[in-house]
Design a protein around this motif. Sequence first.
Motif, PDB file in Angstrom:
ATOM      1  N   LEU A 120       4.622   7.392  -5.089  1.00 34.19           N
ATOM      2  CA  LEU A 120       4.515   7.166  -6.535  1.00 34.19           C
ATOM      3  C   LEU A 120       5.477   6.078  -6.979  1.00 34.19           C
ATOM      4  O   LEU A 120       6.580   5.946  -6.438  1.00 34.19           O
ATOM      5  CB  LEU A 120       4.826   8.454  -7.303  1.00 34.19           C
ATOM      6  N   ASP A 121       5.061   5.348  -7.989  1.00 38.11           N
ATOM      7  CA  ASP A 121       5.924   4.326  -8.576  1.00 38.11           C
ATOM      8  C   ASP A 121       5.603   4.211 -10.065  1.00 38.11           C
ATOM      9  O   ASP A 121       4.470   3.890 -10.439  1.00 38.11           O
ATOM     10  CB  ASP A 121       5.717   2.977  -7.879  1.00 38.11           C
ATOM     11  N   LYS A 122       6.573   4.548 -10.905  1.00 36.96           N
ATOM     12  CA  LYS A 122       6.433   4.461 -12.367  1.00 36.96           C
ATOM     13  C   LYS A 122       5.197   5.202 -12.860  1.00 36.96           C
ATOM     14  O   LYS A 122       4.447   4.712 -13.711  1.00 36.96           O
ATOM     15  CB  LYS A 122       6.375   3.000 -12.804  1.00 36.96           C
ATOM     16  N   GLY A 123       4.965   6.401 -12.311  1.00 35.54           N
ATOM     17  CA  GLY A 123       3.886   7.247 -12.785  1.00 35.54           C
ATOM     18  C   GLY A 123       2.536   6.971 -12.174  1.00 35.54           C
ATOM     19  O   GLY A 123       1.553   7.647 -12.517  1.00 35.54           O
ATOM     20  N   ARG A 124       2.447   6.024 -11.279  1.00 36.55           N
ATOM     21  CA  ARG A 124       1.162   5.697 -10.645  1.00 36.55           C
ATOM     22  C   ARG A 124       1.217   6.022  -9.157  1.00 36.55           C
ATOM     23  O   ARG A 124       2.265   5.868  -8.514  1.00 36.55           O
ATOM     24  CB  ARG A 124       0.817   4.221 -10.840  1.00 36.55           C
ATOM     25  N   LEU A 125       0.082   6.446  -8.619  1.00 37.08           N
ATOM     26  CA  LEU A 125      -0.040   6.666  -7.178  1.00 37.08           C
ATOM     27  C   LEU A 125      -0.381   5.318  -6.550  1.00 37.08           C
ATOM     28  O   LEU A 125      -1.512   4.828  -6.650  1.00 37.08           O
ATOM     29  CB  LEU A 125      -1.140   7.693  -6.880  1.00 37.08           C
ATOM     30  N   VAL A 126       0.612   4.704  -5.880  1.00 36.64           N
ATOM     31  CA  VAL A 126       0.432   3.342  -5.391  1.00 36.64           C
ATOM     32  C   VAL A 126       0.004   3.297  -3.932  1.00 36.64           C
ATOM     33  O   VAL A 126      -0.513   2.273  -3.456  1.00 36.64           O
ATOM     34  CB  VAL A 126       1.730   2.516  -5.580  1.00 36.64           C
ATOM     35  N   ALA A 127       0.222   4.405  -3.204  1.00 33.32           N
ATOM     36  CA  ALA A 127      -0.188   4.411  -1.790  1.00 33.32           C
ATOM     37  C   ALA A 127      -0.201   5.843  -1.296  1.00 33.32           C
ATOM     38  O   ALA A 127       0.497   6.712  -1.825  1.00 33.32           O
ATOM     39  CB  ALA A 127       0.754   3.555  -0.942  1.00 33.32           C
ATOM     40  N   GLN A 128      -1.004   6.088  -0.267  1.00 31.18           N
ATOM     41  CA  GLN A 128      -0.993   7.391   0.394  1.00 31.18           C
ATOM     42  C   GLN A 128      -1.412   7.221   1.845  1.00 31.18           C
ATOM     43  O   GLN A 128      -2.188   6.324   2.181  1.00 31.18           O
ATOM     44  CB  GLN A 128      -1.902   8.392  -0.318  1.00 31.18           C
ATOM     45  N   GLY A 129      -0.870   8.079   2.706  1.00 32.84           N
ATOM     46  CA  GLY A 129      -1.177   7.988   4.124  1.00 32.84           C
ATOM     47  C   GLY A 129      -0.068   8.635   4.930  1.00 32.84           C
ATOM     48  O   GLY A 129       0.865   9.235   4.383  1.00 32.84           O
ATOM     49  N   THR A 130      -0.139   8.506   6.249  1.00 32.16           N
ATOM     50  CA  THR A 130       0.908   9.043   7.110  1.00 32.16           C
ATOM     51  C   THR A 130       2.117   8.101   7.089  1.00 32.16           C
ATOM     52  O   THR A 130       2.052   6.993   6.534  1.00 32.16           O
ATOM     53  CB  THR A 130       0.410   9.192   8.546  1.00 32.16           C
ATOM     54  N   HIS A 131       3.175   8.545   7.710  1.00 31.02           N
ATOM     55  CA  HIS A 131       4.384   7.720   7.778  1.00 31.02           C
ATOM     56  C   HIS A 131       4.080   6.379   8.444  1.00 31.02           C
ATOM     57  O   HIS A 131       4.482   5.317   7.929  1.00 31.02           O
ATOM     58  CB  HIS A 131       5.469   8.481   8.553  1.00 31.02           C
ATOM     59  N   ASP A 132       3.392   6.417   9.557  1.00 28.63           N
ATOM     60  CA  ASP A 132       3.095   5.174  10.280  1.00 28.63           C
ATOM     61  C   ASP A 132       2.199   4.271   9.452  1.00 28.63           C
ATOM     62  O   ASP A 132       2.388   3.038   9.422  1.00 28.63           O
ATOM     63  CB  ASP A 132       2.433   5.491  11.621  1.00 28.63           C
ATOM     64  N   GLU A 133       1.210   4.847   8.779  1.00 29.09           N
ATOM     65  CA  GLU A 133       0.297   4.031   7.962  1.00 29.09           C
ATOM     66  C   GLU A 133       1.026   3.363   6.809  1.00 29.09           C
ATOM     67  O   GLU A 133       0.804   2.174   6.519  1.00 29.09           O
ATOM     68  CB  GLU A 133      -0.842   4.907   7.426  1.00 29.09           C
ATOM     69  N   LEU A 134       1.903   4.095   6.163  1.00 28.48           N
ATOM     70  CA  LEU A 134       2.638   3.516   5.034  1.00 28.48           C
ATOM     71  C   LEU A 134       3.636   2.468   5.507  1.00 28.48           C
ATOM     72  O   LEU A 134       3.920   1.494   4.788  1.00 28.48           O
ATOM     73  CB  LEU A 134       3.358   4.618   4.252  1.00 28.48           C
ATOM     74  N   MET A 135       4.201   2.662   6.683  1.00 29.09           N
ATOM     75  CA  MET A 135       5.105   1.648   7.229  1.00 29.09           C
ATOM     76  C   MET A 135       4.394   0.305   7.384  1.00 29.09           C
ATOM     77  O   MET A 135       4.979  -0.761   7.191  1.00 29.09           O
ATOM     78  CB  MET A 135       5.643   2.112   8.583  1.00 29.09           C
ATOM     79  N   GLN A 136       3.114   0.361   7.726  1.00 27.67           N
ATOM     80  CA  GLN A 136       2.352  -0.864   7.936  1.00 27.67           C
ATOM     81  C   GLN A 136       1.785  -1.430   6.633  1.00 27.67           C
ATOM     82  O   GLN A 136       1.715  -2.655   6.483  1.00 27.67           O
ATOM     83  CB  GLN A 136       1.198  -0.591   8.908  1.00 27.67           C
ATOM     84  N   ASN A 137       1.417  -0.538   5.685  1.00 27.82           N
ATOM     85  CA  ASN A 137       0.633  -0.991   4.534  1.00 27.82           C
ATOM     86  C   ASN A 137       1.371  -1.015   3.203  1.00 27.82           C
ATOM     87  O   ASN A 137       0.877  -1.612   2.248  1.00 27.82           O
ATOM     88  CB  ASN A 137      -0.609  -0.099   4.369  1.00 27.82           C
ATOM     89  N   SER A 138       2.550  -0.370   3.088  1.00 28.55           N
ATOM     90  CA  SER A 138       3.199  -0.252   1.782  1.00 28.55           C
ATOM     91  C   SER A 138       4.571  -0.912   1.783  1.00 28.55           C
ATOM     92  O   SER A 138       5.512  -0.394   2.392  1.00 28.55           O
ATOM     93  CB  SER A 138       3.347   1.231   1.395  1.00 28.55           C
ATOM     94  N   PRO A 139       4.712  -2.034   1.096  1.00 27.91           N
ATOM     95  CA  PRO A 139       6.036  -2.672   0.977  1.00 27.91           C
ATOM     96  C   PRO A 139       7.059  -1.749   0.311  1.00 27.91           C
ATOM     97  O   PRO A 139       8.228  -1.741   0.705  1.00 27.91           O
ATOM     98  CB  PRO A 139       5.752  -3.901   0.111  1.00 27.91           C
ATOM     99  N   LEU A 140       6.630  -0.971  -0.697  1.00 25.64           N
ATOM    100  CA  LEU A 140       7.554  -0.087  -1.398  1.00 25.64           C
ATOM    101  C   LEU A 140       8.099   0.976  -0.437  1.00 25.64           C
ATOM    102  O   LEU A 140       9.291   1.305  -0.480  1.00 25.64           O
ATOM    103  CB  LEU A 140       6.856   0.592  -2.581  1.00 25.64           C
TER     104      LEU A 140
END
Length: 609
Positions: free
Chosen positions: A559-579
């Motif tokens: 979550l970031d400022k009330g919005r769902l900005v990304a979801q996934g496993t730890h490995d997936e977010l490491m690759q796809n989410s700068p935040l």
Amino acid sequence: MALISQSNLPEKSATPPIWRVLQSLRRYAWTALGALGSLLLLTAASAVTPQLFRWGIDQGIAKQNLQVVLYSAGWMVLAAVARGLSNFGQSYWAEAASQGVAYDLRNKIFSKIQNLSFSYHDQSQTSQLLTRVTSDIDQIRTFLSTSLIQVISSVVTLVAIAVILLVMNWRLALITLTVVPMAGWLLARFLTRNGDLFRQVQEQLGDLNAVLQENLLGIRVVKAFVRETAERTRYTRMNDSLMRANMKTIRAIRNTFPFIFLLSNLVTLAVFGYGGAEVIGGQFSVGELVAFNSYLLLILQPILLIGFAAPAIAQAAASAERVYEVVDAAIDIRDRPNAVPFETCGGRITFEHVSFRYPGATTEALKGVSFETKPNELIAVLGMTASGKSTIMNLIPRFYDVTAGAVRIDGRDVRDFTLKSLRSHIGIVFQETTLFSGTLRENIAYAKPSASLEQVIEVAKTAQIHDFIVGLPDGYDTIVGERGVGLSGGQKQRIAIARTLLTDYTILILDDSTSAVDAQTAAQIQSALDDLMRQRTCTSFVVAQRISTVKTADRILLLDKGRLVAQGTHDELMQNSPLYGVILESQVKRSTQAQPVANGQRTGRSPTG
């Protein structure tokens, strides 16, 4: 801070609050009738006494008839005994009825506070609620036990004595009774002008209690920052405000009651002068003048009693209004008509375009959040501070209702379930830990008092708190200090986790529940919980600041400022989410910086060497 927000305005009753207090006496009708009967007997005994004086003087002393004097004296003794008994009965029954009403009001307001929504408590001052439950209800009790009975007694006495005086000498009676309408006008003027003033006094008392409560709760912070002088100054300032408000009421009383006393004295002089002339003229006997003067005292006394009761009535009216503000407050979160019990959970929890704004807030805490869980899934919720993590957790058990969208469990809106059944199947550990006075065992078994010691020990072991408890002299029977004083933050959190694990939950929510424990203990707790959550729950949510806590989750919601900005496993977010990378990097840096400090503490060396 306002006690009641616009969204929690009271459900206004057309009946004035003070009248509602009087209506509550219906439950104690026989007790109230006992007080009224005693009052009437007291009035009769008081009214007959001057006639006994007249009889003794005119038929006994004036005619030198000792037998009449003795008879009149005997009857006076009986009248005095009757007055004493009836006065006791009146006070006893009035106090009994008032205590009953106060008892009912305390239970009613406490029950309402228990049922009021989180949104109400978010914007209410605890001190003001405490003042309503204590001081305001005590003002109402005093009004019923003393002021009300004084007013009723005074009115009955005025009517009875007025009739007797008119029969004895109607001209002299008219002179005497002129004080009644004038005093009544002054009292009515006093009540209408100063009602808000007495309400202000109670509110100032609530504000003073707020400062006292904050200091009692935060005494360690006050001492740590050497703020005793500043807090003493703040308390004195609020105390000054309360004193000024009280002085305003005293000035209001001063501007009214001296005039009532002046009227009473003037009427006494008029009766003495006119009555004396009537006696000299032979139209009035000495005994009748003595009796008339006695009745004059009896008619002035009720006026003074009503005068003294007026401030108490004004204060009770203000207190009744404040009490019924809480009793009538709207409950935002309640069962819908035809709500059904929540019995089974398949594991599919859905957020459909959910938006939410806290009452009184200018911005939304959640904005169009949508996701759906799978059966037996462990969901981690991660984000920066104030990103809306706890808000999501608060919407599932309906601590708040969504502003837009819907929260569903197995396709059914959570608002369709009864609150009691929904919440009883959701285990939640809050970010802020609250413990109650009692033993450690009672705190762990708070939601399930019938739990055996073996069950309590089992959940305590899972929460990694059992070894600490058995090391205490009294073990599980150790008394918890007020608000858990004497326990560390981590110990309190682990007790709270054990308390939740003992409930019959099917959905488990851990809202940053290991933030106060060290990383090693947090890992042990998380390891024990992982197996438990997958066995007992249809879905589990973990809100955490540490990425290490959420790595094992089936899915992470970012979550970031009330919005769902990304979801996934730890490995997936490491690759796809700068935040996600930014959060991970900041935590790795903090961990690296903290490591030398920890090593230095263990070896006795300084952090740098």
